[in-house]
Write an enzyme that holds these catalytic residues in place. Structure first.
Site, mmCIF file in Angstrom:
data_model
loop_
_atom_site.group_PDB
_atom_site.id
_atom_site.type_symbol
_atom_site.label_atom_id
_atom_site.label_comp_id
_atom_site.label_asym_id
_atom_site.label_seq_id
_atom_site.Cartn_x
_atom_site.Cartn_y
_atom_site.Cartn_z
ATOM 1 C CG ASP A 202 13.435 17.545 43.795
ATOM 2 O OD1 ASP A 202 12.393 17.390 44.264
ATOM 3 O OD2 ASP A 202 14.674 17.477 44.321
ATOM 4 C CB SER B 113 17.600 26.559 44.043
ATOM 5 O OG SER B 113 18.575 25.666 44.756
ATOM 6 C CB SER B 114 19.916 21.984 42.232
ATOM 7 O OG SER B 114 19.128 20.899 42.792
HETATM 8 C C1 GLA Z 1 15.238 15.698 47.476
HETATM 9 C C2 GLA Z 1 15.621 14.912 46.642
HETATM 10 C C3 GLA Z 1 13.871 14.299 46.204
HETATM 11 C C4 GLA Z 1 13.177 13.497 47.154
HETATM 12 C C5 GLA Z 1 13.238 14.441 48.533
HETATM 13 C C6 GLA Z 1 12.995 13.552 49.566
HETATM 14 O O1 GLA Z 1 14.451 16.676 47.748
HETATM 15 O O2 GLA Z 1 16.137 15.593 45.378
HETATM 16 O O3 GLA Z 1 14.208 13.299 45.012
HETATM 17 O O4 GLA Z 1 14.083 12.149 47.560
HETATM 18 O O5 GLA Z 1 14.592 14.863 48.677
HETATM 19 O O6 GLA Z 1 11.477 13.332 49.289
#
Ligand code: GLA
Length: 387
Positions: A173, A128-129
Site C-alpha cells: 500500500d 486510507s491509512s
Molecule cells: C492489506 C495490507 C497489504 C496487503 C493486502 C492484501 O491491504 O495492508 O499489505 O497484504 O492487505 O493483499
C-alpha cells in the site's frame, strides 16, 4: 481538493499558513492479493483520491497539534514520544511515520502543527491509512530536512503501521502510494522492491464498489492469514512461499506435510503470484480480456482457497461478470469487507456502474458507495504557496 481543504483547515485552526503541503493517494490492487508478505508480486494502482497533510513547525515551546476534518484534534510531544498514542488514535498515522524518520536519523526532531483532509473513503479497503502515513512522512521530511527516497519512505511507513497502528501489513500500500506514476499500474516485486510501471490502456477504467462492511486489519483475520502463510513456508522448507510452486504445495498435501486447509492457503499464494506476473504481461500486451480472466480467477482463489471474501464482495463480482463492458472483477485489499473492483471499458463504465449497483441493491437493500478511477500518480509534496 484535499490539498486546498487541508490548507484552509490549517489556517482556520492555527491562524496562519502552513509551510509545506503533501498529498498521497489511496490504492486499489488490480491483482496480487495476500502475497506481499510472502515476497510475491503485486499490481496495484494509485487512485484519484488522496489525503493531504499541511504542516509547519509549532511555535517555540508548544507541543505538536494534529487536526483532521473528520476525526478531531490530538496533541503530542514529537521529540520525546515513544510508542503509539492510547486508544488507537488516528493521530498515530501521523506520529508514527514522523517518529520513524527521526529514529532512523532521517530528520531532525521538532514539534509541528498539522492539518489533514482526505477524500479517500475510510475503512473501505482502499488504503486510507497508507495515504495518511505517506503524506505525513513526506510533509515532515520536507519540513525537517530529511533526504529519504520514495522507497525508504514506503518502508518506514510500513514499520510505522506495524508499531503505531498494530497492523502487520505488507509493503504494497505504501509503495504504490509513494511511487506510482500517472496512467500506470505498479508491478512491485515485494522481495527486491524492484518496480515496473505497466501502462493501463486509457480505454479502460476501474470501478470501485464499497461493500459497506467495515474491516479492521488489526482485528485478527489478517494476522491469522499471515501466520498460516508463514507456517506453510516452514512446512515446505522455504523461507517464504515466493520460493514454492503450486506443484510443491500439491506434493506437500499428498505426503501430509500440509493439511487440507494449509494447502489451500498456500495454493492461493503460489498461484496468485503466477497470476500476477501473467497479468502484468497481459497488460503490457494490451490484452484486457486475458487480464480480466485472471482477475476472476484471483477472486475465486481468495474466496475458496484463502477464505477472505464475504458474500457482499462475491455478489459484486458476480454482478460485474454480467455487466456491460466489464473485463474482470475481484475483491481488492485484505478482505473481510472493504471493496470490490471491476476493470471496464471507459465508454460503458456508467452503464456497468449502474448495473452492478442495482444488482447489489436488489440483494442487500442498499446502494453501494462507488466511484470510478483511472491510474493516478503517486504522492506529491511542495512548499505552500500563499493564495
Ligand atoms: C492489506 C495490507 C497489504 C496487503 C493486502 C492484501 O491491504 O495492508 O499489505 O497484504 O492487505 O493483499
Amino acid at each position: 481538493m484535499p490539498r486546498t481543504r487541508a490548507s484552509a483547515l490549517f489556517r482556520q485552526t492555527f491562524g496562519g499558513p502552513p509551510e509545506v503541503v503533501a498529498a498521497a493517494p489511496g490504492r486499489v490492487n488490480l491483482i496480487g492479493e495476500h502475497v506481499d508478505y510472502a515476497e510475491g508480486f503485486v499490481l496495484p494502482i494509485a487512485i484519484e483520491r488522496s489525503t493531504a497533510v499541511a504542516i509547519r513547525r509549532a511555535p517555540a515551546g508548544a507541543p505538536s497539534r494534529a487536526v483532521s476534518e473528520v476525526t478531531g484534534e490530538e496533541s503530542f510531544d514529537l521529540p520525546t514520544a515513544r510508542g503509539p498514542l492510547p486508544s488507537r488514535s488516528w493521530a498515530n498515522y501521523v506520529l508514527g511515520p514522523m517518529r520513524e524518520l527521526i529514529d532512523g536519523g532521517q530528520a531532525r526532531a521538532c514539534n509541528v502543527d498539522v492539518a489533514v483532509a482526505s477524500d479517500v473513503p475510510l475503512g473501505g479497503g482502499v488504503s486510507s491509512s497508507a495515504a495518511l502515513e505517506v503524506a505525513a512522512a513526506l510533509a515532515y521530511r520536507e519540513l525537517a530536512g530529511g533526504t529519504s527516497d520514495r522507497l525508504a519512505i514506503a518502508r518506514l511507513c510500513q514499520r510505522a503501521e506495524h508499531r503505531y497502528a498494530g497492523t502487520p501489513c505488507g509493503i504494497m500500500d505504501m509503495t504504490v502510494s509513494a511511487c506510482a506514476t500517472l496512467g500506470h499500474a505498479l508491478l512491485i516485486d515485494c522481495r527486491s522492491l524492484a518496480l515496473r510501471h505497466v501502462r493501463l490502456p486509457a480505454s479502460a477504467i476501474v470501478l470501485v464498489f464499497d461493500s459497506g462492511v467495515r474491516h479492521r486489519l488489526s482485528d485478527g483475520g489478517y494476522a491469522s492469514r499471515r501466520d498460516a502463510v508463514e507456517r506453510a513456508a516452514d512446512a515446505l522448507g522455504v523461507g517464504t512461499l515466493r520460493d514454492a510452486s503450486p506443484d510443491a504445495v500439491a506434493r506437500a498435501r499428498d505426503d501430509g506435510r500440509l493439511d487440507a486447509d494449509a494447502a489451500a492457503k498456500a495454493r492461493h499464494v503460489t498461484t496468485e503470484i503466477a497470476r500476477t506476473i501473467a497479468a502484468a504481461d497481459a497488460l503490457d500486451a494490451g490484452d484486457l480480456a486475458a487480464f480480466g480472466r485472471l482477475m476472476y480467477e484471483s477472486h475465486a482463489s481468495l474466496r475458496d482457497d484463502f477464505r477472505v471474501s464475504i458474500g457482499e464482495l462475491d455478489a459484486l463480482v458476480e454482478a460485474a461478470a454480467d455487466a456491460p463492458g466489464v473485463y474482470g472483477a475481484r475483491m481488492t485489499g485484505g478482505g473481510f469487507g472493504g471493496s470490490a473492483i471491476a476493470l471496464v471499458d471507459r465508454e460503458r463504465a456508467d452503464a456497468a456502474q449502474a448495473f452492478i449497483g442495482d444488482a447489489f441493491r436488489r440483494r442487500f437493500g442498499r446502494q453501494p458507495a462507488t466511484f470510478a478511477t483511472a491510474a493516478a500518480g503517486g504522492a506529491t509534496v511542495a512548499p505552500y504557496v500563499h493564495g
